[in-house]
Design a protein around this motif. Structure first.
Motif, short mmCIF file in Angstrom:
data_model
loop_
_atom_site.label_atom_id
_atom_site.label_comp_id
_atom_site.label_asym_id
_atom_site.label_seq_id
_atom_site.Cartn_x
_atom_site.Cartn_y
_atom_site.Cartn_z
N MET A 1 1.12 -1.46 -0.15
CA MET A 1 0.13 -0.25 -0.40
C MET A 1 0.80 0.99 -0.15
O MET A 1 1.51 1.20 0.36
N THR A 2 0.09 2.26 -0.72
CA THR A 2 1.03 3.54 -0.43
C THR A 2 1.33 3.72 0.80
O THR A 2 0.23 3.37 1.59
N ARG A 3 1.78 4.96 1.30
CA ARG A 3 1.56 5.74 2.08
C ARG A 3 0.31 6.51 2.90
O ARG A 3 0.07 7.42 2.27
N PRO A 4 -0.20 6.48 3.78
CA PRO A 4 -1.02 6.59 4.26
C PRO A 4 -1.05 8.02 4.21
O PRO A 4 -0.43 9.23 4.59
N SER A 5 -2.31 8.80 4.28
CA SER A 5 -3.07 10.31 4.76
C SER A 5 -3.09 10.91 5.91
O SER A 5 -4.06 9.73 6.48
N ILE A 6 -2.49 11.66 6.56
CA ILE A 6 -2.93 12.05 7.76
C ILE A 6 -4.40 12.76 7.74
O ILE A 6 -3.74 13.78 7.29
N LEU A 7 -5.30 13.04 8.48
CA LEU A 7 -6.45 13.98 8.31
C LEU A 7 -6.74 14.19 9.82
O LEU A 7 -7.12 13.77 10.94
N TRP A 8 -6.06 15.94 10.01
CA TRP A 8 -6.57 16.33 10.99
C TRP A 8 -7.53 16.53 11.72
O TRP A 8 -7.63 18.03 10.80
N PHE A 9 -8.49 16.32 12.49
CA PHE A 9 -9.72 17.24 12.68
C PHE A 9 -9.32 18.39 13.58
O PHE A 9 -8.25 18.08 14.94
N ARG A 10 -10.07 19.02 13.50
CA ARG A 10 -10.11 20.45 14.93
C ARG A 10 -11.53 20.99 15.23
O ARG A 10 -12.38 19.42 15.25
N GLN A 11 -12.01 21.56 14.13
CA GLN A 11 -13.30 21.81 14.65
C GLN A 11 -14.07 21.86 13.73
O GLN A 11 -14.43 22.90 12.48
N ASP A 12 -14.47 20.49 12.47
CA ASP A 12 -14.55 19.48 12.31
C ASP A 12 -15.22 18.38 11.48
O ASP A 12 -14.76 17.55 11.67
N LEU A 13 -16.03 18.33 13.45
CA LEU A 13 -16.22 17.32 13.37
C LEU A 13 -17.37 15.90 12.97
O LEU A 13 -18.58 15.61 13.66
N ARG A 14 -16.96 15.91 11.98
CA ARG A 14 -18.39 15.60 11.08
C ARG A 14 -17.04 14.79 9.53
O ARG A 14 -16.31 14.84 9.21
N LEU A 15 -18.85 13.97 8.78
CA LEU A 15 -18.06 13.32 7.97
C LEU A 15 -18.41 13.44 6.37
O LEU A 15 -18.17 14.05 5.71
N THR A 16 -20.05 14.34 6.90
CA THR A 16 -20.35 14.89 5.11
C THR A 16 -20.05 16.35 5.15
O THR A 16 -19.87 17.03 5.84
N ASP A 17 -20.24 16.54 3.66
CA ASP A 17 -19.61 18.04 3.11
C ASP A 17 -17.91 18.05 3.94
O ASP A 17 -17.97 19.55 4.33
N HIS A 18 -17.03 17.69 3.58
CA HIS A 18 -15.51 17.43 4.35
C HIS A 18 -14.57 17.35 3.30
O HIS A 18 -14.54 15.94 3.52
N PRO A 19 -14.26 18.74 2.75
CA PRO A 19 -13.27 18.67 1.64
C PRO A 19 -11.94 18.30 2.09
O PRO A 19 -11.50 17.24 1.43
N ALA A 20 -11.45 18.10 3.12
CA ALA A 20 -10.53 17.23 3.38
C ALA A 20 -10.54 15.71 3.66
O ALA A 20 -9.28 15.25 2.63
N LEU A 21 -11.26 15.58 4.27
CA LEU A 21 -11.64 14.07 4.56
C LEU A 21 -12.17 12.99 2.81
O LEU A 21 -11.15 12.69 2.79
N THR A 22 -12.75 14.65 1.97
CA THR A 22 -12.89 13.81 0.37
C THR A 22 -12.10 13.61 -0.18
O THR A 22 -11.35 11.88 -0.67
N ALA A 23 -10.31 14.53 -0.07
CA ALA A 23 -9.60 14.82 -0.60
C ALA A 23 -8.28 13.55 0.03
O ALA A 23 -8.07 12.95 -0.60
N ALA A 24 -8.80 13.08 1.00
CA ALA A 24 -7.67 12.32 2.09
C ALA A 24 -7.81 10.93 0.85
O ALA A 24 -7.42 9.52 0.47
N ILE A 25 -9.04 10.63 1.32
CA ILE A 25 -9.69 8.96 1.12
C ILE A 25 -9.32 8.93 -1.05
O ILE A 25 -9.23 8.22 -1.05
N ALA A 26 -9.69 10.00 -1.39
CA ALA A 26 -9.14 9.73 -2.84
C ALA A 26 -8.04 9.25 -3.32
O ALA A 26 -7.26 8.99 -4.38
N GLU A 27 -6.77 9.33 -1.77
CA GLU A 27 -5.52 9.81 -1.94
C GLU A 27 -4.60 8.37 -1.56
O GLU A 27 -4.05 7.36 -1.86
#
Length: 458
Positions: A1-27
């Motif tokens: 597997m390729t190296r993972p991405s770290i998704l750093w949550f701060r004041q965005d404690l959700r899964l819906t409408d989360h651009p950073a999460l969407t980008a991380a999953i794509a990678e």
């Protein structure tokens, strides 16, 4: 597997409408991380009420992640240092996060960028604050022209869906146990009255669902604290359990006064962010420099009055109802927030920063930008605020917005009094059934405040 991405949550404690999460999953594989950093914010470390909410919100987020084959890694300490440790443990330097604009987050992001491949996504606001400028490219500090400019960019992009599955790394980094953070109170449990809240993304969407049928009456009813007109979405928004563009699109194409007023309130929240992005010390520094010389009351008498205000023992029923609502539920109706803040600043002549700090510790939705902006607005010290000489009358506010039932709900000593009797006690009470006499008469307080204002102008 390729190296993972770290998704750093701060004041965005959700899964819906989360651009950073969407980008991380794509990678590829994703390591979701939350770090409790009490050091970087300094005096602005989150208060007791928000710690209660955070505990339950993180629990909900971890549950949502586990349903999708992932989990939440918890760490406590300086955020940049903890992320570096996680980078070593996972063999990756790639970190994705939602951009934050509070000064401490901006400092951390700058420091982390030198040590990691940090990619920041906008996602917690309708538009990046620096994007709203006049024709000359200059930033706004006054709400009305700023909001008009924002509306030119609306509607925002459609919200992103929550993912069905989130791939994890081959080996997970170590995680602390949430229980060891002791975010919830024990002995005594001062949060026992917080039970009406449901922190987390599910709770946010439930609150939105419950409020939408009443959206049409929002403009006319939102100033009446005894009416269930407000959305109570503010804590969910602050913790990023629901995005502003989700709320915007939930209203659809409605153009009725209620929907327009609600959109304006979303804009008002973002205007606070706009101000602190331009003035990082706005939570501590007067927006109008002449107020640096204002004769705020200090000493033992002022401290006594401040404690009475905090406890809801001022002798002004609406003020006391608001302060008791805050203590018992972690929230206060917006109209009453203005009344209680005005009372502290203008009736008691106590520096707005003391009230701001109390709200920071006791409000579930305490937001750095909104808190600073609203206190400076009421105090008249802000860059976009009415003059200090506009002094709210608790008596008139009580009568105009039919606050009798609200007072009776939170001040049991007055539960047998009628509306007119409660209204008459604002500045004219003598103490009844254990309820205190007013700290100061309304006319006396008004005269004292105006004299202080005139001394500043002399």
């Amino acid at each position: 597997m390729t190296r993972p991405s770290i998704l750093w949550f701060r004041q965005d404690l959700r899964l819906t409408d989360h651009p950073a999460l969407t980008a991380a999953i794509a990678e590829g594989a994703v390591v979701p991380v939350y770090i409790l950093d009490d050091q970087a914010p300094g005096d602005w470390s989150i208060g007791g009420a928000q710690r209660w909410w955070l505990h339950h919100s993180l629990t909900a987020l971890d549950g949502s992640l586990r349903k999708r084959g992932s989990r939440l890694v918890l760490r406590r300490g300086p955020a940049a240092a903890e992320l570096e440790k996680i980078m070593i443990e996972t063999g990756t330097r790639h970190v994705l996060a939602t951009r934050c604009y509070e000064p401490w987050w901006k400092r951390i992001d700058a420091a982390l960028s030198a040590r990691a491949d940090l990619v920041l996504h906008d996602g917690n606001y309708l538009a990046p604050p620096s994007a709203i400028t006049n024709m000359s490219g200059e930033r706004y500090r006054v709400f009305t022209p700023w909001y008009r400019r924002l509306l030119e960019r609306m509607p925002p992009a459609l919200p992103l869906p929550a993912p069905d599955r989130i791939a994890g790394p081959e080996q997970w980094p170590a995680s602390e146990r949430l229980a060891t953070w002791r975010l919830t109170p024990t002995g005594p449990d001062w949060a026992s009255g917080f039970g009406a809240w449901l922190p987390g993304e599910k709770g946010a969407f439930r609150a939105l669902r419950d409020w939408l049928p009443a959206a049409g009456e929002y403009k006319t009813d939102r100033d009446f604290p005894a009416r269930p007109a407000t959305s109570r979405l503010s804590p969910h928004l602050h913790f990023g359990e629901i995005s502003p563009r989700t709320l915007w699109h939930a209203l659809g194409d409605r153009d009725d006064p209620g929907a327009e007023a609600f959109r304006s309130e979303i804009g008002w929240r973002e205007h606070g962010l706009n101000l602190v992005d331009q003035m990082p010390d706005y939570g501590e520094r007067n927006g109008r420099a002449p107020f640096d010389r204002f004769p705020w009351r200090t000493g033992a008498a002022a401290d006594r009055d401040f404690r009475a205000w905090c406890r809801g023992r001022t002798g002004y029923p609406v003020v006391d109802a608001g302060m008791r609502e805050l203590w018992s539920t972690g929230w206060m109706h917006n109209r009453v927030r203005m009344i209680t803040a005005s009372f502290l600043v203008k009736h008691l002549l106590i520096d707005w920063r003391r009230g701001e700090r109390w709200f920071w510790d006791t409000l579930l939705d305490a937001d750095f930008g909104s808190n600073a902006m609203n206190w400076q607005y009421v105090a008249g010290t802000g860059v976009d605020a009415p003059v200090f000489s506009r002094i709210m009358s608790p008596l008139l506010q009580c009568e105009k917005f039919a606050m009798g039932d609200y007072v009776r709900a939170f001040v049991p000593e007055l539960s047998r009094l009628g509306d007119s009797e409660i209204a008459a006690m604002h500045g004219g009470g003598t103490g009844i059934g254990g309820y205190p006499a007013p700290l100061v008469g309304h006319q006396e307080a008004r005269s004292r405040a105006l004299a202080a204002w005139e001394s500043l102008r002399a």
